[in-house]
Write a protein that holds these residues in place. Structure first.
Motif, mmCIF file in Angstrom:
data_model
loop_
_atom_site.group_PDB
_atom_site.id
_atom_site.type_symbol
_atom_site.label_atom_id
_atom_site.label_comp_id
_atom_site.label_asym_id
_atom_site.label_seq_id
_atom_site.Cartn_x
_atom_site.Cartn_y
_atom_site.Cartn_z
ATOM 1 N N VAL A 128 -19.636 27.679 15.296
ATOM 2 C CA VAL A 128 -20.513 26.959 14.373
ATOM 3 C C VAL A 128 -21.978 27.297 14.645
ATOM 4 N N LEU A 129 -22.379 27.240 15.918
ATOM 5 C CA LEU A 129 -23.762 27.563 16.266
ATOM 6 C C LEU A 129 -24.085 29.024 15.962
ATOM 7 N N ASN A 130 -23.121 29.906 16.181
ATOM 8 C CA ASN A 130 -23.352 31.319 15.867
ATOM 9 C C ASN A 130 -23.704 31.500 14.394
ATOM 10 N N ILE A 131 -22.934 30.877 13.521
ATOM 11 C CA ILE A 131 -23.195 30.981 12.083
ATOM 12 C C ILE A 131 -24.544 30.361 11.741
ATOM 13 N N PHE A 132 -24.832 29.190 12.330
ATOM 14 C CA PHE A 132 -26.097 28.512 12.053
ATOM 15 C C PHE A 132 -27.283 29.385 12.433
ATOM 16 N N PHE A 133 -27.238 29.973 13.622
ATOM 17 C CA PHE A 133 -28.390 30.761 14.071
ATOM 18 C C PHE A 133 -28.454 32.142 13.417
ATOM 19 N N ILE A 134 -27.325 32.663 12.964
ATOM 20 C CA ILE A 134 -27.359 33.896 12.168
ATOM 21 C C ILE A 134 -28.068 33.629 10.842
ATOM 22 N N ILE A 135 -27.805 32.457 10.257
ATOM 23 C CA ILE A 135 -28.518 32.068 9.031
ATOM 24 C C ILE A 135 -30.008 31.890 9.324
ATOM 25 N N CYS A 136 -30.313 31.218 10.436
ATOM 26 C CA CYS A 136 -31.725 31.002 10.805
ATOM 27 C C CYS A 136 -32.455 32.319 11.003
ATOM 28 N N THR A 137 -31.819 33.274 11.662
ATOM 29 C CA THR A 137 -32.495 34.542 11.952
ATOM 30 C C THR A 137 -32.742 35.336 10.686
ATOM 31 N N SER A 138 -31.947 35.073 9.628
ATOM 32 C CA SER A 138 -32.141 35.791 8.362
ATOM 33 C C SER A 138 -33.495 35.466 7.728
ATOM 34 N N PHE A 139 -34.087 34.306 8.081
ATOM 35 C CA PHE A 139 -35.395 33.942 7.539
ATOM 36 C C PHE A 139 -36.520 34.794 8.120
ATOM 37 N N HIS A 151 -38.830 39.931 14.364
ATOM 38 C CA HIS A 151 -38.402 38.844 13.488
ATOM 39 C C HIS A 151 -39.378 37.667 13.559
ATOM 40 N N THR A 152 -39.857 37.369 14.763
ATOM 41 C CA THR A 152 -40.844 36.298 14.911
ATOM 42 C C THR A 152 -42.119 36.653 14.171
ATOM 43 N N GLN A 153 -42.556 37.893 14.289
ATOM 44 C CA GLN A 153 -43.758 38.342 13.587
ATOM 45 C C GLN A 153 -43.604 38.206 12.078
ATOM 46 N N SER A 154 -42.457 38.628 11.559
ATOM 47 C CA SER A 154 -42.222 38.551 10.115
ATOM 48 C C SER A 154 -42.246 37.109 9.616
ATOM 49 N N SER A 155 -41.496 36.251 10.293
ATOM 50 C CA SER A 155 -41.408 34.851 9.857
ATOM 51 C C SER A 155 -42.737 34.133 10.040
ATOM 52 N N ALA A 156 -43.413 34.373 11.156
ATOM 53 C CA ALA A 156 -44.686 33.684 11.415
ATOM 54 C C ALA A 156 -45.755 34.104 10.416
ATOM 55 N N SER A 157 -45.781 35.381 10.055
ATOM 56 C CA SER A 157 -46.788 35.840 9.098
ATOM 57 C C SER A 157 -46.555 35.233 7.723
ATOM 58 N N PHE A 182 -43.560 25.625 10.156
ATOM 59 C CA PHE A 182 -43.441 25.870 11.592
ATOM 60 C C PHE A 182 -42.059 25.522 12.135
ATOM 61 N N VAL A 183 -41.335 24.666 11.444
ATOM 62 C CA VAL A 183 -39.929 24.450 11.800
ATOM 63 C C VAL A 183 -39.124 25.719 11.533
ATOM 64 N N LEU A 184 -39.375 26.353 10.386
ATOM 65 C CA LEU A 184 -38.687 27.607 10.058
ATOM 66 C C LEU A 184 -39.006 28.696 11.085
ATOM 67 N N ILE A 185 -40.279 28.801 11.451
ATOM 68 C CA ILE A 185 -40.667 29.799 12.456
ATOM 69 C C ILE A 185 -39.980 29.513 13.786
ATOM 70 N N ALA A 186 -39.976 28.244 14.195
ATOM 71 C CA ALA A 186 -39.351 27.864 15.467
ATOM 72 C C ALA A 186 -37.860 28.168 15.460
ATOM 73 N N LEU A 187 -37.207 27.941 14.328
ATOM 74 C CA LEU A 187 -35.777 28.220 14.232
ATOM 75 C C LEU A 187 -35.499 29.716 14.338
ATOM 76 N N VAL A 188 -36.355 30.521 13.723
ATOM 77 C CA VAL A 188 -36.199 31.970 13.844
ATOM 78 C C VAL A 188 -36.384 32.391 15.301
#
Length: 301
Positions: free
Chosen positions: A19-30, A104-110, A129-135
């Protein structure tokens, strides 16, 4: 310090589950290139050019800096540093190049910080910033980066994004200043290309590990030229009251970008030079060529 970072990654590895794997794979897509470019294109072509330019300056400038740091320090991925550590295999294809700092952090943060700085509303700040933190957390949970990778990338990108927003909010541009800014980005992009090419040519790194640097250099070159041309000579209007036309505009534009990106890869190959050219052309399509089409065929009736 490296031991502390790896201990944290091992802790995250210990709590992995399906479950966490799927959740964080979705998060990293941002923080994925495709998501960022798609969101940017929607904003640029259909909603607000000024916001889109704010995002673009933050993204391309921070991308040049982060990729420059990557190629300079050449820090390997966690699983290379510690062969006993295992990342989540499903995302290893997205973990290209070196580990430090996090792309990925650079992309999401920018992207998300630029949106927050533009609207200046508490709710938007929190959401962004929640989205950035999740990425950031997702990149560590998935085993692609250490805390140092994501924190340094976040700090560098946030600083650049804040500086870009301050300039946008407080200074009026002119033809001369815009020309100088365009020239500065062009020079920085050319420097990244030259430095990356030098390191590959001298055997300090490989073309595969340096490839993201060439892509960032090409994208920066494309943006430096495309932004200036569009702003001063095209001046298309992204607004259109017909939602169907706006949807069609995005679909055709993104399809065109995908065809160009994939077609040029087949035509030119996957070399350092070809990727630099390919990313420059894709950005020119998004920034200049397609806006010309929009101006001609998607005008308000």
């Amino acid at each position: 310090m490296l031991e502390v970072f790896m201990e944290f990654l091992y802790f995250l590895e210990s709590i992995r589950n399906g479950v966490l794997n799927i959740f964080f794979i979705i998060c990293t897509s941002f923080g994925e290139e495709l998501v960022l470019i798609s969101l940017f294109a929607i904003i640029y072509w259909c909603i607000n050019k000024k916001l889109a330019y704010r995002i673009a300056f933050s993204y391309f400038m921070s991308g040049i800096v982060v990729q420059g740091l990557k190629i300079h320090f050449r820090i390997e991925r966690p699983w290379v540093i510690d062969p006993d550590f295992k990342p989540v295999e499903a995302v290893m294809d997205t973990a290209t190049g070196y580990s430090f700092p996090s792309g990925h952090t650079q992309s999401s943060a920018s992207l998300y910080s630029s949106i927050a700085f533009h609207f200046k509303k508490c709710g938007v700040y929190v959401m962004s910033f929640v989205l950035i933190a999740l990425v950031m957390l997702s990149r560590m949970y998935l085993g692609c980066h250490t805390p140092k990778d994501v924190l340094v990338s976040f700090a560098v990108t946030l600083l650049i994004s804040a500086a870009v927003s301050f300039i946008f909010d407080n200074f009026n541009s002119t033809l001369v200043t815009d020309m100088l800014v365009s020239l500065l980005i062009l020079i920085l992009s050319a420097f990244l290309f030259g430095y990356s090419y030098h390191l590959v040519n001298t055997g300090a790194t490989t073309d595969v590990l340096a490839m993201d640097g060439f892509k960032a250099a090409g994208a920066g070159i494309g943006f430096s030229v495309g932004w200036f041309i569009e702003k001063h000579y095209i001046r298309f209007n992204p607004k259109n009251s017909h939602i169907a036309l706006q949807i069609l505009k995005v679909v055709l534009g993104l399809a065109g970008a995908l065809v160009i990106k994939s077609g040029l890869k087949l035509l030119l190959g996957n070399t350092m030079i070809s990727n630099t050219i390919r990313y420059a052309i894709v950005v020119l399509w998004i920034a200049v060529a397609y806006p010309l089409i929009i101006k001609k065929f998607f005008k308000e009736n």
